[in-house]
Design a protein around this motif. Structure first.
Motif, PDB file in Angstrom:
ATOM      1  N   VAL A 313       0.842  -1.197   0.000  1.00 19.41           N
ATOM      2  CA  VAL A 313       0.000   0.000   0.000  1.00 19.41           C
ATOM      3  C   VAL A 313       0.878   1.249   0.000  1.00 19.41           C
ATOM      4  O   VAL A 313       2.051   1.203   0.365  1.00 19.41           O
ATOM      5  N   THR A 314       0.269   2.367  -0.400  1.00 22.29           N
ATOM      6  CA  THR A 314       0.996   3.629  -0.406  1.00 22.29           C
ATOM      7  C   THR A 314       0.614   4.517   0.776  1.00 22.29           C
ATOM      8  O   THR A 314       1.304   5.501   1.053  1.00 22.29           O
ATOM      9  N   GLY A 315      -0.471   4.190   1.485  1.00 28.74           N
ATOM     10  CA  GLY A 315      -0.875   4.979   2.636  1.00 28.74           C
ATOM     11  C   GLY A 315      -0.150   4.560   3.903  1.00 28.74           C
ATOM     12  O   GLY A 315       0.783   3.749   3.884  1.00 28.74           O
ATOM     13  N   ARG A 316      -0.584   5.109   5.014  1.00 29.54           N
ATOM     14  CA  ARG A 316      -0.029   4.747   6.306  1.00 29.54           C
ATOM     15  C   ARG A 316      -0.466   3.337   6.695  1.00 29.54           C
ATOM     16  O   ARG A 316      -1.515   2.858   6.253  1.00 29.54           O
ATOM     17  N   VAL A 317       0.314   2.694   7.528  1.00 26.62           N
ATOM     18  CA  VAL A 317       0.020   1.343   8.009  1.00 26.62           C
ATOM     19  C   VAL A 317      -0.035   1.355   9.530  1.00 26.62           C
ATOM     20  O   VAL A 317       0.830   1.950  10.187  1.00 26.62           O
ATOM     21  N   ALA A 318      -1.053   0.717  10.070  1.00 25.01           N
ATOM     22  CA  ALA A 318      -1.195   0.578  11.517  1.00 25.01           C
ATOM     23  C   ALA A 318      -1.092  -0.889  11.896  1.00 25.01           C
ATOM     24  O   ALA A 318      -1.515  -1.769  11.140  1.00 25.01           O
ATOM     25  N   ALA A 319      -0.534  -1.148  13.065  1.00 22.78           N
ATOM     26  CA  ALA A 319      -0.469  -2.508  13.611  1.00 22.78           C
ATOM     27  C   ALA A 319      -1.541  -2.644  14.680  1.00 22.78           C
ATOM     28  O   ALA A 319      -1.561  -1.870  15.648  1.00 22.78           O
ATOM     29  N   TYR A 320      -2.417  -3.611  14.501  1.00 23.14           N
ATOM     30  CA  TYR A 320      -3.516  -3.871  15.436  1.00 23.14           C
ATOM     31  C   TYR A 320      -3.001  -4.836  16.490  1.00 23.14           C
ATOM     32  O   TYR A 320      -2.772  -6.017  16.213  1.00 23.14           O
ATOM     33  N   TRP A 338       6.237  -4.282  20.153  1.00 22.46           N
ATOM     34  CA  TRP A 338       5.689  -3.147  19.416  1.00 22.46           C
ATOM     35  C   TRP A 338       6.778  -2.414  18.643  1.00 22.46           C
ATOM     36  O   TRP A 338       6.530  -1.933  17.540  1.00 22.46           O
ATOM     37  N   GLN A 339       7.984  -2.354  19.191  1.00 22.08           N
ATOM     38  CA  GLN A 339       9.085  -1.751  18.445  1.00 22.08           C
ATOM     39  C   GLN A 339       9.376  -2.557  17.179  1.00 22.08           C
ATOM     40  O   GLN A 339       9.684  -1.994  16.123  1.00 22.08           O
ATOM     41  N   GLY A 340       9.272  -3.874  17.276  1.00 23.15           N
ATOM     42  CA  GLY A 340       9.466  -4.713  16.101  1.00 23.15           C
ATOM     43  C   GLY A 340       8.450  -4.424  15.007  1.00 23.15           C
ATOM     44  O   GLY A 340       8.779  -4.429  13.817  1.00 23.15           O
ATOM     45  N   LEU A 341       7.211  -4.169  15.400  1.00 18.86           N
ATOM     46  CA  LEU A 341       6.167  -3.837  14.425  1.00 18.86           C
ATOM     47  C   LEU A 341       6.434  -2.479  13.790  1.00 18.86           C
ATOM     48  O   LEU A 341       6.208  -2.284  12.591  1.00 18.86           O
ATOM     49  N   ILE A 342       6.915  -1.536  14.596  1.00 20.85           N
ATOM     50  CA  ILE A 342       7.269  -0.221  14.057  1.00 20.85           C
ATOM     51  C   ILE A 342       8.428  -0.356  13.070  1.00 20.85           C
ATOM     52  O   ILE A 342       8.412   0.223  11.976  1.00 20.85           O
ATOM     53  N   ASP A 343       9.397  -1.153  13.419  1.00 28.63           N
ATOM     54  CA  ASP A 343      10.536  -1.374  12.524  1.00 28.63           C
ATOM     55  C   ASP A 343      10.101  -2.034  11.217  1.00 28.63           C
ATOM     56  O   ASP A 343      10.733  -1.839  10.172  1.00 28.63           O
ATOM     57  N   ALA A 344       9.021  -2.820  11.283  1.00 28.62           N
ATOM     58  CA  ALA A 344       8.514  -3.496  10.085  1.00 28.62           C
ATOM     59  C   ALA A 344       7.695  -2.577   9.199  1.00 28.62           C
ATOM     60  O   ALA A 344       7.293  -2.972   8.102  1.00 28.62           O
ATOM     61  N   GLY A 345       7.430  -1.361   9.682  1.00 29.61           N
ATOM     62  CA  GLY A 345       6.722  -0.403   8.836  1.00 29.61           C
ATOM     63  C   GLY A 345       5.452   0.176   9.401  1.00 29.61           C
ATOM     64  O   GLY A 345       4.748   0.915   8.701  1.00 29.61           O
ATOM     65  N   ALA A 346       5.114  -0.126  10.653  1.00 26.30           N
ATOM     66  CA  ALA A 346       3.893   0.419  11.247  1.00 26.30           C
ATOM     67  C   ALA A 346       4.078   1.885  11.603  1.00 26.30           C
ATOM     68  O   ALA A 346       5.032   2.251  12.297  1.00 26.30           O
TER      69      ALA A 346
END
Length: 377
Positions: A313-320, A338-346
């Motif tokens: 996707v080109t928009g923002r990504v959120a991790a649920y 949660w840091q791992g999810l942020i590092d993955a692009g969240a």
């Protein structure tokens, strides 16, 4: 620090003078507040007036005006029986905003309840009806979704809209007292049993009889259907999911542009629960276009769905993410996950669920968000 969003039901806020302060103390800047939701039996462990709320059927947490729904084939029901009012979303929204929190309306579209007219429900290849869902191949379902979004935007005047179940439901979603685990269906079986053969879907298939036979023969064998059958049924699913998404986008953008929430000129944001897998069904459908952000399921703290969605996707990504069981209320572990999810692009963390969680779980989440904000993973 990424944005953080806490999920709530209106009844978590109403009648509890400390609820808004607890949510703000988490360190979130927005709340996803239920505006249209399916049946649920929910704990309220910190509420001063009750410990359980039983929402016995799917409902709209705003008034249901007769003028809009009188001729609709599918219409929402009111939540007044367990909230005590027909505008609980608006009342809770105002309390949250007074504390400086922005409020997104959280709307669930095709996950409903057995009270829904079963003629619009998904059916598998064996003819079994999934009465907890609506199939978006029906024009009536898309009309329902569009009107629902229009009413939420008009009467709810949210700061944004979060859409769950913007596509077909599948075999794997829970319903009543679920008794399917012992069948030992694997992911392939669930994919096969999630292919819809309702009247509207079969009308769109090139060879519905051949597809039905191929699916029923494949269940339980460890094999999938032939490529030509898979292409046929996947094309139908993609078409109807895109049609439902387009109805939602049109309704949200049009209503948001004219609504009271846009009076200051701000553009309300639109997000979808989404999955990069084109076969995805249920809460997170294969929706990757026309939204402002997309929410990937990360309840197991796995980065795979977040990374896959980030790449598509080109928009923002959120991790649920969840702070409920089986997640352990350990702030250090939550921080690392949660840091791992942020590092993955969240770009955002969507935290489920601030009303269902105990004080210990809320405290662990608050500490984790504070660690992330301070750069202490």
């Amino acid at each position: 620090m990424v944005n953080a969003v806490a999920y709530l039901y209106p009844w978590d806020v109403l009648g509890d003078p400390r609820a808004v302060d607890r949510v703000a103390a988490l360190g979130v800047n927005r709340v996803a507040l239920g505006a249209s939701y399916h049946a649920v039996r929910a704990a309220t462990p910190l509420h001063p007036r009750h410990r359980i709320v039983h929402a016995t059927h799917g409902a709209l947490y705003l008034p249901v005006p007769e003028r809009r729904w009188a001729t609709a084939a599918i219409r929402p029901r009111t939540a007044a029986a367990w909230t005590g009012r027909d505008d609980s979303f608006a009342a809770a929204r105002d309390l949250l905003r007074a504390r400086g929190l922005e409020v997104d309306a959280w709307v669930v579209l095709t996950h409903t309840d057995p009270v829904t007219p079963t003629g619009f429900a998904p059916r598998n290849a064996f003819g079994d009806t999934y009465g907890y869902g609506l199939c978006p191949a029906f024009r009536e379902v898309r009309d329902y979704a569009r009107t629902l979004v229009e009413e939420v935007m008009r009467a709810g005047a949210p700061d944004g809209l979060i859409v769950e179940a913007c596509g077909p439901m599948g075999a794997g979603h829970q319903s009543e007292h679920e008794k399917t685990a012992g069948a030992d269906w694997d992911a392939l079986d669930e994919r096969l049993l999630s292919i819809c053969f309702c009247a509207a879907c079969t009308d769109l298939m090139a060879d519905p009889g051949g597809a039905r036979s191929a699916v029923t023969a494949a269940v339980g064998t460890g094999r999938f259907v032939p490529d030509e059958v898979a292409a046929d049924v996947l094309a139908v699913r993609s078409t109807v999911t895109a049609a439902l998404r387009d109805e939602v986008v049109f309704a949200a953008r049009a209503a948001g542009a004219a609504g009271a929430a846009r009076a200051a000129g701000a553009a309300g944001r639109l997000g979808f629960f989404a999955d990069a897998d084109p076969w995805a069904v249920g809460p997170a459908a294969h929706v990757r276009e026309k939204g402002d952000f997309y929410i990937a399921s990360a309840w197991d703290a796995s980065i795979s769905r977040v990374a896959a969605l980030r790449a598509s996707v080109t928009g923002r990504v959120a991790a649920y993410v969840t702070i409920l069981p089986p997640t352990v209320p350990d702030s250090d572990r939550l921080t690392r996950d949660w840091q791992g999810l942020i590092d993955a692009g969240a770009d955002e963390l969507h935290v489920y669920h601030a009303g269902l969680a105990s004080a210990a779980r809320l405290d662990a989440a608050a500490r984790a968000l504070r660690n992330l904000k301070e750069g202490n993973p």
